[in-house]
Design a protein around this motif. Structure first.
Motif, PDB file in Angstrom:
ATOM      1  N   GLY A  14       0.822  -1.204   0.000  1.00  0.00           N
ATOM      2  CA  GLY A  14       0.000   0.000   0.000  1.00  0.00           C
ATOM      3  C   GLY A  14       0.856   1.254   0.000  1.00  0.00           C
ATOM      4  O   GLY A  14       0.570   2.222  -0.711  1.00  0.00           O
ATOM      5  N   TRP A  15       1.926   1.242   0.788  1.00  0.00           N
ATOM      6  CA  TRP A  15       2.832   2.381   0.826  1.00  0.00           C
ATOM      7  C   TRP A  15       3.539   2.558  -0.518  1.00  0.00           C
ATOM      8  O   TRP A  15       3.606   3.665  -1.047  1.00  0.00           O
ATOM      9  CB  TRP A  15       3.850   2.212   1.952  1.00  0.00           C
ATOM     10  CG  TRP A  15       4.806   3.356   2.018  1.00  0.00           C
ATOM     11  CD1 TRP A  15       4.595   4.560   2.613  1.00  0.00           C
ATOM     12  CD2 TRP A  15       6.110   3.399   1.439  1.00  0.00           C
ATOM     13  NE1 TRP A  15       5.695   5.348   2.432  1.00  0.00           N
ATOM     14  CE2 TRP A  15       6.641   4.673   1.722  1.00  0.00           C
ATOM     15  CE3 TRP A  15       6.881   2.492   0.718  1.00  0.00           C
ATOM     16  CZ2 TRP A  15       7.906   5.055   1.305  1.00  0.00           C
ATOM     17  CZ3 TRP A  15       8.146   2.880   0.299  1.00  0.00           C
ATOM     18  CH2 TRP A  15       8.655   4.141   0.592  1.00  0.00           C
ATOM     19  N   LEU A  16       4.052   1.452  -1.074  1.00  0.00           N
ATOM     20  CA  LEU A  16       4.729   1.519  -2.374  1.00  0.00           C
ATOM     21  C   LEU A  16       3.798   2.019  -3.476  1.00  0.00           C
ATOM     22  O   LEU A  16       4.184   2.852  -4.292  1.00  0.00           O
ATOM     23  CB  LEU A  16       5.265   0.138  -2.769  1.00  0.00           C
ATOM     24  CG  LEU A  16       6.595  -0.285  -2.193  1.00  0.00           C
ATOM     25  CD1 LEU A  16       6.863  -1.750  -2.524  1.00  0.00           C
ATOM     26  CD2 LEU A  16       7.701   0.583  -2.707  1.00  0.00           C
ATOM     27  N   ALA A  17       2.582   1.520  -3.487  1.00  0.00           N
ATOM     28  CA  ALA A  17       1.617   1.945  -4.506  1.00  0.00           C
ATOM     29  C   ALA A  17       1.311   3.427  -4.372  1.00  0.00           C
ATOM     30  O   ALA A  17       1.203   4.138  -5.378  1.00  0.00           O
ATOM     31  CB  ALA A  17       0.331   1.128  -4.389  1.00  0.00           C
ATOM     32  N   GLY A  18       1.192   3.914  -3.146  1.00  0.00           N
ATOM     33  CA  GLY A  18       0.961   5.332  -2.920  1.00  0.00           C
ATOM     34  C   GLY A  18       2.111   6.185  -3.428  1.00  0.00           C
ATOM     35  O   GLY A  18       1.906   7.262  -3.994  1.00  0.00           O
ATOM     36  N   GLN A  19       3.331   5.695  -3.260  1.00  0.00           N
ATOM     37  CA  GLN A  19       4.500   6.419  -3.745  1.00  0.00           C
ATOM     38  C   GLN A  19       4.581   6.387  -5.273  1.00  0.00           C
ATOM     39  O   GLN A  19       4.902   7.391  -5.911  1.00  0.00           O
ATOM     40  CB  GLN A  19       5.784   5.824  -3.151  1.00  0.00           C
ATOM     41  CG  GLN A  19       5.861   5.906  -1.642  1.00  0.00           C
ATOM     42  CD  GLN A  19       5.750   7.311  -1.119  1.00  0.00           C
ATOM     43  OE1 GLN A  19       6.438   8.219  -1.572  1.00  0.00           O
ATOM     44  NE2 GLN A  19       4.855   7.514  -0.177  1.00  0.00           N
ATOM     45  N   ILE A  20       4.282   5.255  -5.863  1.00  0.00           N
ATOM     46  CA  ILE A  20       4.343   5.105  -7.319  1.00  0.00           C
ATOM     47  C   ILE A  20       3.262   5.936  -7.992  1.00  0.00           C
ATOM     48  O   ILE A  20       3.504   6.573  -9.019  1.00  0.00           O
ATOM     49  CB  ILE A  20       4.222   3.616  -7.712  1.00  0.00           C
ATOM     50  CG1 ILE A  20       5.478   2.866  -7.265  1.00  0.00           C
ATOM     51  CG2 ILE A  20       3.995   3.462  -9.208  1.00  0.00           C
ATOM     52  CD1 ILE A  20       5.374   1.364  -7.373  1.00  0.00           C
ATOM     53  N   MET A  21       2.083   5.963  -7.399  1.00  0.00           N
ATOM     54  CA  MET A  21       0.956   6.681  -7.994  1.00  0.00           C
ATOM     55  C   MET A  21       0.963   8.165  -7.641  1.00  0.00           C
ATOM     56  O   MET A  21       0.030   8.880  -7.965  1.00  0.00           O
ATOM     57  CB  MET A  21      -0.373   6.053  -7.558  1.00  0.00           C
ATOM     58  CG  MET A  21      -0.595   4.649  -8.063  1.00  0.00           C
ATOM     59  SD  MET A  21      -0.714   4.571  -9.837  1.00  0.00           S
ATOM     60  CE  MET A  21      -2.318   5.286 -10.093  1.00  0.00           C
ATOM     61  N   LYS A  22       1.989   8.636  -6.999  1.00  0.00           N
ATOM     62  CA  LYS A  22       2.162  10.046  -6.641  1.00  0.00           C
ATOM     63  C   LYS A  22       1.034  10.589  -5.789  1.00  0.00           C
ATOM     64  O   LYS A  22       0.774  11.770  -5.788  1.00  0.00           O
ATOM     65  CB  LYS A  22       2.328  10.929  -7.894  1.00  0.00           C
ATOM     66  CG  LYS A  22       3.436  10.525  -8.803  1.00  0.00           C
ATOM     67  CD  LYS A  22       4.774  10.776  -8.160  1.00  0.00           C
ATOM     68  CE  LYS A  22       5.861  10.511  -9.201  1.00  0.00           C
ATOM     69  NZ  LYS A  22       7.042   9.981  -8.660  1.00  0.00           N
ATOM     70  N   GLY A  23       0.338   9.722  -5.103  1.00  0.00           N
ATOM     71  CA  GLY A  23      -0.737  10.169  -4.232  1.00  0.00           C
ATOM     72  C   GLY A  23      -0.275  10.278  -2.797  1.00  0.00           C
ATOM     73  O   GLY A  23      -1.006  10.702  -1.929  1.00  0.00           O
TER      74      GLY A  23
END
Length: 79
Positions: A14-23
């Motif tokens: 979840g943290w990685l996805a948030g960082q990748i998606m710039k959110g």
């Protein structure tokens, strides 16, 4: 013990996805929820495509991709 690993992988995904998606991150609980749902979604999508991963790294990749798809879908719905 496997539930603990599932939750830790979900949190990291979840943290990685948030960082990748710039959110940015959604906080500890938000990242955990996105990661866990993303893990389930990623496993479902990978299964449909006939892709199977194993081990800790494979689980993290699957969960992260699922979480990215989930974030993208949520952004489309919110518009």
């Amino acid at each position: 013990m496997s539930l603990l690993w599932f939750l830790l992988i979900g949190l990291a995904a979840g943290w990685l996805a948030g960082q990748i998606m710039k959110g940015g991150g959604s906080g500890l609980l938000g990242d955990l929820v996105v990661g866990v749902i993303g893990a389930l979604l990623g496993g479902f999508l990978f299964g449909l495509l006939g892709i199977y991963t194993g081990g800790l790294l494979g689980s993290l990749i699957t969960a992260t991709i699922g979480a990215i798809v989930l974030i993208a879908l949520l952004r489309l719905i919110r518009r």
